[in-house]
Enzyme design. Sequence first.
Site, mmCIF file in Angstrom:
data_model
loop_
_atom_site.group_PDB
_atom_site.id
_atom_site.type_symbol
_atom_site.label_atom_id
_atom_site.label_comp_id
_atom_site.label_asym_id
_atom_site.label_seq_id
_atom_site.Cartn_x
_atom_site.Cartn_y
_atom_site.Cartn_z
ATOM 1 N N ASP A 71 15.518 40.172 -13.500
ATOM 2 C CA ASP A 71 15.766 38.819 -13.999
ATOM 3 C C ASP A 71 15.287 37.746 -13.029
ATOM 4 O O ASP A 71 15.230 36.570 -13.396
ATOM 5 C CB ASP A 71 17.271 38.627 -14.249
ATOM 6 C CG ASP A 71 17.765 39.456 -15.415
ATOM 7 O OD1 ASP A 71 17.000 39.618 -16.384
ATOM 8 O OD2 ASP A 71 18.901 39.946 -15.358
ATOM 9 N N HIS B 277 29.971 41.787 -18.149
ATOM 10 C CA HIS B 277 31.078 40.825 -18.187
ATOM 11 C C HIS B 277 31.321 40.300 -19.594
ATOM 12 O O HIS B 277 32.388 39.754 -19.882
ATOM 13 C CB HIS B 277 30.787 39.656 -17.244
ATOM 14 C CG HIS B 277 29.531 38.915 -17.573
ATOM 15 N ND1 HIS B 277 28.291 39.435 -17.282
ATOM 16 C CD2 HIS B 277 29.323 37.724 -18.186
ATOM 17 C CE1 HIS B 277 27.363 38.580 -17.697
ATOM 18 N NE2 HIS B 277 27.960 37.554 -18.253
ATOM 19 N N ASP C 46 24.639 46.760 -19.420
ATOM 20 C CA ASP C 46 24.049 45.449 -19.658
ATOM 21 C C ASP C 46 25.126 44.490 -20.141
ATOM 22 O O ASP C 46 26.014 44.862 -20.904
ATOM 23 C CB ASP C 46 22.941 45.562 -20.714
ATOM 24 C CG ASP C 46 22.346 44.205 -21.053
ATOM 25 O OD1 ASP C 46 21.837 43.546 -20.135
ATOM 26 O OD2 ASP C 46 22.420 43.810 -22.238
#
Length: 1480
Positions: free
Chosen positions: A631, A533, A530
């Site tokens: 999402d 980045h 999760d």
Amino acid sequence: MAKDGDEVRIIVLEDGEHLESVIRKVEKGWIVRFKRGSSLLGKRVTVFTTVCPNRPLEWSEGKDHLSVYCQVRCETAGSFRYHFVVEKEPCAENGISENGKSENPESGHGYFLVMPELKINGKPLSLDGICCQTYLTKLLGPISEWKNRLRVAHETGYNMIHLTPIHELGISNSSYSLSNHHQLIQTVGPDTTFENIQSLVEDIERSWGVLTVQDVVWNHAAKNATWLLEHPESAYNCLNSPHLRPAYIIDRVYHEFGKQVGDGVWKDRGVPPVIENISHVNAIEYLLRAEILPKADLHEFYQVDLKAMTSLFEMFIKQTDGPTKDPLDGETVKILQDPEYRRFGNTVDFERSARIFNRERGDAGNEEERIQKCVKSFEEALHQANLNAARESWEVILAGLRAVMGGISYERIAEHGPKKGRVSPENPLTTDYFLHLEPEMGWRSEQKLAYDPEKSKFLMAFNGWVMSSDPMKNFALKDSQVYLRRELVCWGDSVKLNYGEKEEDSPFLWQYMREYTQQAARIFHGLRIDNAHGTPIHVAEKLLKIAREIRPDIYVFAELFTGSEYADNMFVNRLGISSLIREAQSAGDSHEQGRLVYRYGGDCVGAFKQKSARLAPESIAHGLFLDQSHDNPSPIHTRSAFDILPTAAMLTMASCAVGSNRGYDELVRDHIHVVHETRPYASWSDEVTSSQGIIAGRKILNNLHTWLAEHGFNQVFVDQMNSDIVGITRHNPRSHETVVVVSHTAFSKNYVNWPAGLKHIPIGGVLESVLFEMKLNKKQDEWNPENSNFLEGLKIFEMEIRENAGLEEGQMFKLHGGPTGFIELTNFPSGSVIGFKIRPSDEAASAFEQIHQSIASSPHLDSALSKLTYQSFPTLLFHCESEDYATIEQGGYDVPNFGKFVYCGLQGLIPVLDKIRNHNDLGHPLCQNLRDGTWLCDYIVGRLAKFPKLLEVSEVIEQLLKPLERVPYYLRPAYFEVLIAHIYGKARKEALSRMAPEIHSSSALIRHLAISTLEFLGYIPGAGLAPIPESLKLEDEHPSSLAAGLSHFSVGIWRNWGRDTFIALPGCLLATGRFQEARQIILSFAGSLRHGLIPNLLAEGIGARYNCRDATWFWLVSIVKYVEMAPNGIAILQDPVRRIYPKDDTVYGDAEKEERLIDTIYEAIEKHFAGIDFRERNAGPQIDEQMRDEGFRVTVSVSRTTGFIQGGNRWNCGTWMDKMGSSERAGNKGEPATPRDGAAVELQGLAYRTLRSLADWKKAGLIERGGVSDDWSWSFWAEKIRRNFEKRFYVEKGATGEFVNRTEILKDSFGSSLGFTDWELRCNYGIALAVAPDIMDPKKAWKALDTAEVLLGPLGIKTLDPTDWNYNGYYNNDDDSTNKVTAKGWNYHQGPEWLFVAGYYLQARLKIGEILGGAEKKYAIRQVQERLGSAYKHLIDSPWRSLPELTNANGEYCRQSCDAQAWSVGCLMEACVKLNTIDE
């Protein structure tokens, strides 16, 4: 060691290449092999990988740097880094320290990914066969209900379940905000343990054949996590990160203002509690900018106390001994930031400031006045620095305000926003950036908390993400202003975790996450990272390493939002991400969605067959392609319910992992929100069945997806049939079976399109079955009510499915022409999908089988090739177009939109096919031409049939290529390449077998050069040799000649040049063992001797031109080398020569005589000794329209003083540097650029080598004559040259004189008429030292070669010193300017870099280095190896597969150079052969 059948991927190392973002994927069991690239040849290179981090890889045996390699077998999945170092100085320790690591800096690095092997109950699951469904764990309910809710995945055909974190959720109830990473989620029930979860995961795999993966959250924790209060050092807080204190205070300013808005404090100023229009927003912006934010006085954190600093500075300089003695000019005072970030807590560097301001003052009457003026200057400068800090601080405030107002506008009034309405604690005006646990006291009081040693550590920064930021930069660190500038899209429920740079910086947090990760790896088959980045990459690297220690083949996937493919790839490389999430919802239309399927979904249909050992290709990250992520909003709203099925079908056909979100298949109408949703998923059977939504259809699609991966359908083709209909093909490159699925998408809401006039689908084989016909039908318009108890999909749709319908029974299509005809879609509205399975026709199948058998064994081809004479191989493989025109009166094959191949023979195809294969470029015009027809096959066969000696080969190739007519058009390019590569390989192998045996065991470069020599050899009508004695037995009707270069010098009178031929002959023919052809050429030119010279231009002997001084000496040295290299080579001296000009004035055809070659040699040397002086026949414009009359006089003589060969005059150019000026405009017409009259340096080396050999032959009794006279024996003459050579040519260090430019060189000539030209640094002395390395002191020769290094280019060597006023490295014969130096290419030999002379230079280096031994020898070997790399790279990159005549400056391509030049190849071949004979 690699074994037969091993897959080997080769990584070519180049100096300075740091490949952070180049993805190279390999499978377990494969070998990764490292080879030196062109920039590393000749250098000591040590390679390390993290596969075996404590020791370098071992290079294979051998000194050929092009062939040796080091390698590692990939046994473990994950990311592996390699790096290499170039040892600066060879040493006994090999540059390796005691711990096994190189002490030199990295010279380059990169990564390779070893993909994990997933197994379900022991059966392999290809990554491309993954079908994954995502579940929010919190919606699964108690553990007792999990299996029934998860069963939907099993019943729908998924083989992987993805769970959001199974751990305790924080106060927000977000699936990704965890309050305790070591406790289970609250919904599972109080007695559930992690062991229960593990048992369930194992049961699901065992009973359903489904793997389970889970998210890991490493970057943040819920704000109510009790362990954070116990270990606040695990967060970024105002104690351990004091740079955040100003941001915390500004955050409390915004918080207080928002609370006041909610309380109605500002309603009289136009800001009511309910924010609902632009006027409210504008009023907020005004109040914040004009009244609220200025009161925060942000600038005070970045300013100094001016009065205090001024006073301290005055005290400081009063304690010094007067004005500074080391003034710092042009500088001003700098504010030093207070590390505690207190208001006015900053300071300055007083010592530095004193150097700037404590100076002598001419305007001061005494010391006290001087000090006051200095202090005043300091104060003014510091005041200005304070003003600058204030301005910068206000700019920060305004930047933050813009970000805040953007958020308010979106949340309160934007049409596409949530329109939150009333400001309240639940819906605050702005999101807090910091955790604040203390009672609210107003920001003025709360700011003190930031400096409280106890309470400040609980003021923790929240996590979030920053648009367009550098993902490698931690935005919570001191060098970032993200929190201060309000750039963070903040998750107000989660605290950002602070790992530090190493485990010692935050030991509790590292151990906490270590245990968490280990537990996750024990339970689950894979991990989704999760916020990948946003997770510090060193943290993710370490924790994934820990996970792989528990489960080596763990599946790792992530979604990255870096905005950069470079950054994405860097994360993939460093973390070893198995699959990168890709979203179909990012596509705006079906065309873009099809493009994504093609990009992420496998090789192209008809891709060329790859070799088992090949370059490791640069890849894109493996994809996990989702039709909807958790999402994404529901596509029912963003697109249409009718798009659910077709998009799912399109993704099914991608040759990568695919996935979906629970609810998509059931047609759940709204987004299942990770924070706000609380209803559980529907349970199988009781609340949801296969009749709901597209569940039944999805199962068919998932089963198909997995089956396609299992059975090798890894090639993909996407056909955009119209704006909404997309056909996708999956192809098996082995069986050539095909599955086609056509999907009718519906990106527009409620739009049902019944297409008309849709193009038909050609079957391209035999339609074996209709896999399915499916569509989604709408039963009613009114949506069923929302279910408040569980997540329920829309009931107004139902699936219509027909599986395995008969070919004539389908309802969506009509079959025309039977199972081999074409398909017409007749009833195919929006939301429809149809699938077909197609097998090859019997005719095609037999063609495939025939081709495979031919590749396995082709005895007829072997037989036909074995019967060919050597002269036939250049015709079979090469021949440029002009050669074919001259021979068979036809040109090359013209490929539409591409042009003609550089060769008419097979070699012309190979570079093009190689490039297509290496880049998978099936869109290349050649592929289209092959798909359109077999005309190229007809051309190849027809062309060869026109050569009588190749007729049998033509017939065999015709039979080999014939099956291509029956191969489906889209596969024809691939099978054409297979067959041509096979035929070419056989021909190449046969040609090499006719060469010297050592060629086979030599380096790849030597083998390429050896094959390249063929392109220059052969017989071309009208361009033959001069007559040779009929007594000489020929293998062919005519002897072969050696073309100077292609394509300019390939036919007619321009093919055969004496000088070019004998510079090239030793390397092209003697080194390759082709002594028969060499002998014939030597004797032919001997027969055309006239005036003691062999021709410059042969013209079959009839129109020979005798205008060069050097060709004869290159001819003589070639004879010497023949004698030394050929079996019984000395016998050539007794071979007959057919003298077509027995006297100098004989007219061609009037008289002939035969004599021994040795007698011809005597005559050539005697005439030189006696002196040659004649005017060329037919002198004038008819033979040279540029030359002045004086230039037609040819003179050569021997100096009785030095023994040197000398001659020429100012107006002719008798050596290889023979450019005659031709520009009247520029004034160089008739003037040679490089006359080189006098004694040219290379001629002395050639003469010395020849005379020494004659002396040796005489001494051995092999020839009769001992010299040109009693006084001038061969040995006397040779010694005279040697004694005078160094004295006359070497320019000693420290030499002075009118023309001296460089010292420690060999002059280019001696006794030239222009004088200065003697002293020019040119490349020619490398020739002299190569052919006669003992002609001078080897140490001085070495120095001269050192000096010549300034001339070296990447491939060739400059023809003139770059500091010379005449130097210009760019040749353009079309230049019609008034610049004399370059007009009409006058600078041909005044700078451009020629390759053959570079070959001689390399030979000279090796030979002189061998004489000197030691460091010089090692240096010579290393330098030659280094330069061979550039040559090899050019050779394999060039469509000519050869070396050019010359390049422009620094190796730039020269358009008017021959792309293939015999002497370039031959001289480099000689250097390679010499290198092979030297032991280090």
